[in-house]
Design a protein around this motif. Structure first.
Motif, PDB file in Angstrom:
ATOM      1  N   TRP A  42       0.884  -1.155   0.000  1.00 23.36           N
ATOM      2  CA  TRP A  42       0.000   0.000   0.000  1.00 23.36           C
ATOM      3  C   TRP A  42       0.929   1.214   0.000  1.00 23.36           C
ATOM      4  CZ3 TRP A  42      -5.492   0.648   1.479  1.00 23.36           C
ATOM      5  CH2 TRP A  42      -6.227  -0.509   1.231  1.00 23.36           C
ATOM      6  N   LEU A 109      -0.864   6.721 -12.177  1.00 21.15           N
ATOM      7  CA  LEU A 109      -1.967   6.418 -11.268  1.00 21.15           C
ATOM      8  C   LEU A 109      -3.241   7.180 -11.606  1.00 21.15           C
ATOM      9  CD1 LEU A 109       0.090   6.461  -7.956  1.00 21.15           C
ATOM     10  CD2 LEU A 109      -0.776   4.441  -9.165  1.00 21.15           C
ATOM     11  N   LEU A 111      -3.792  10.422 -11.399  1.00 20.64           N
ATOM     12  CA  LEU A 111      -4.067  11.370 -10.323  1.00 20.64           C
ATOM     13  C   LEU A 111      -4.329  12.749 -10.903  1.00 20.64           C
ATOM     14  CD1 LEU A 111      -1.149  10.433  -7.893  1.00 20.64           C
ATOM     15  CD2 LEU A 111      -3.510   9.616  -7.826  1.00 20.64           C
ATOM     16  N   TYR A 121      -2.327  10.675  -1.443  1.00 19.23           N
ATOM     17  CA  TYR A 121      -3.170   9.660  -2.062  1.00 19.23           C
ATOM     18  C   TYR A 121      -2.846   8.307  -1.434  1.00 19.23           C
ATOM     19  CZ  TYR A 121      -4.006  13.260  -5.546  1.00 19.23           C
ATOM     20  OH  TYR A 121      -4.356  14.435  -6.167  1.00 19.23           O
ATOM     21  N   VAL A 123      -2.962   4.456  -2.026  1.00 16.41           N
ATOM     22  CA  VAL A 123      -3.033   3.522  -3.145  1.00 16.41           C
ATOM     23  C   VAL A 123      -2.901   2.106  -2.580  1.00 16.41           C
ATOM     24  CG1 VAL A 123      -1.961   2.843  -5.336  1.00 16.41           C
ATOM     25  CG2 VAL A 123      -1.923   5.260  -4.628  1.00 16.41           C
ATOM     26  N   GLU A 128      -4.681   0.628  -7.045  1.00 19.00           N
ATOM     27  CA  GLU A 128      -5.898   1.439  -7.162  1.00 19.00           C
ATOM     28  C   GLU A 128      -5.876   2.564  -6.136  1.00 19.00           C
ATOM     29  OE1 GLU A 128     -10.666   1.012  -6.313  1.00 19.00           O
ATOM     30  OE2 GLU A 128      -9.567  -0.783  -6.917  1.00 19.00           O
ATOM     31  N   VAL A 129      -6.141   3.787  -6.593  1.00 11.03           N
ATOM     32  CA  VAL A 129      -6.211   4.926  -5.680  1.00 11.03           C
ATOM     33  C   VAL A 129      -7.503   4.792  -4.886  1.00 11.03           C
ATOM     34  CG1 VAL A 129      -6.311   7.437  -5.477  1.00 11.03           C
ATOM     35  CG2 VAL A 129      -4.885   6.387  -7.261  1.00 11.03           C
ATOM     36  N   ARG A 130      -7.349   4.675  -3.574  1.00 19.68           N
ATOM     37  CA  ARG A 130      -8.506   4.444  -2.705  1.00 19.68           C
ATOM     38  C   ARG A 130      -9.017   5.711  -2.039  1.00 19.68           C
ATOM     39  NH1 ARG A 130      -8.834  -1.003  -1.047  1.00 19.68           N
ATOM     40  NH2 ARG A 130     -10.745  -0.330  -0.028  1.00 19.68           N
ATOM     41  N   GLU A 131      -8.105   6.673  -1.852  1.00 17.17           N
ATOM     42  CA  GLU A 131      -8.528   7.890  -1.160  1.00 17.17           C
ATOM     43  C   GLU A 131      -7.570   9.031  -1.460  1.00 17.17           C
ATOM     44  OE1 GLU A 131     -10.238   8.936   3.257  1.00 17.17           O
ATOM     45  OE2 GLU A 131     -10.072   6.886   2.549  1.00 17.17           O
ATOM     46  N   SER A 132      -8.109  10.243  -1.420  1.00 18.01           N
ATOM     47  CA  SER A 132      -7.339  11.468  -1.584  1.00 18.01           C
ATOM     48  C   SER A 132      -7.562  12.318  -0.339  1.00 18.01           C
ATOM     49  CB  SER A 132      -7.844  12.214  -2.826  1.00 18.01           C
ATOM     50  OG  SER A 132      -7.289  13.497  -2.886  1.00 18.01           O
TER      51      SER A 132
END
Length: 151
Positions: A42, A109, A111, A121, A123, A128-132
């Motif tokens: 991660w 990614l 972004l 971010y 990842v 996969e980008v899960r949160e910002s």
């Protein structure tokens, strides 16, 4: 003829697979950041700049998180695109202990270009980008986000 065709197919497959695991480029010290090193990890991709006060506040928190978790890697990206000695000097001046990418992973990614700093971010291990997260973060807060996301 068949051997030649099989050889050509093998080369093409190798090239396609190599493209899928493209390396991340060098870090601030010129050391390669390989896809193999980050495989399954991660990632916390943190955008920072020298002139950003909140960035300076969160750097120790990101350092602490990077040191405390073997399953999460913090990677920094200089918002201003500094390279070489300038990047090393800026990272050292802010006390950054985690790796800083010399190549912005935004395209890799998908972004968006943030208009505010800092931005981090999260990842997952599959890329996969899960949160910002916008604004300065704490190690405790980041741990809570990771836990909520299943990490």
């Amino acid at each position: 003829m068949i051997k030649r065709s099989i050889g050509l197919v093998s080369v093409l497959i190798s090239l396609m697979l190599a493209g899928c695991s493209e390396d991340w480029g060098p870090d601030q010290h010129g050391a390669a950041v390989s896809s193999q090193q980050l495989e399954g990890q991660w990632l916390l991709i943190n955008y920072w700049a020298e002139w950003c006060g909140p960035c300076r506040t969160e750097i120790p928190e990101l350092n602490a998180l990077d040191q405390s978790r073997d399953d999460v890697t913090v990677l920094g990206v200089n918002f201003d695109g500094l390279q070489g000695d300038e990047l090393i000097a800026a990272a050292d001046a802010l006390g950054i202990g985690f790796r800083v990418l010399s190549v912005d992973p935004a395209e890799r990614l998908d972004l968006p270009r943030s208009t505010v700093l800092p931005v981090t971010y999260i990842v997952d291990g599959a890329g996969e980008v899960r949160e910002s997260l916008v604004g300065d973060q704490t190690a405790e807060g980041l741990q809570a986000h990771l836990k909520r996301l299943g990490r």
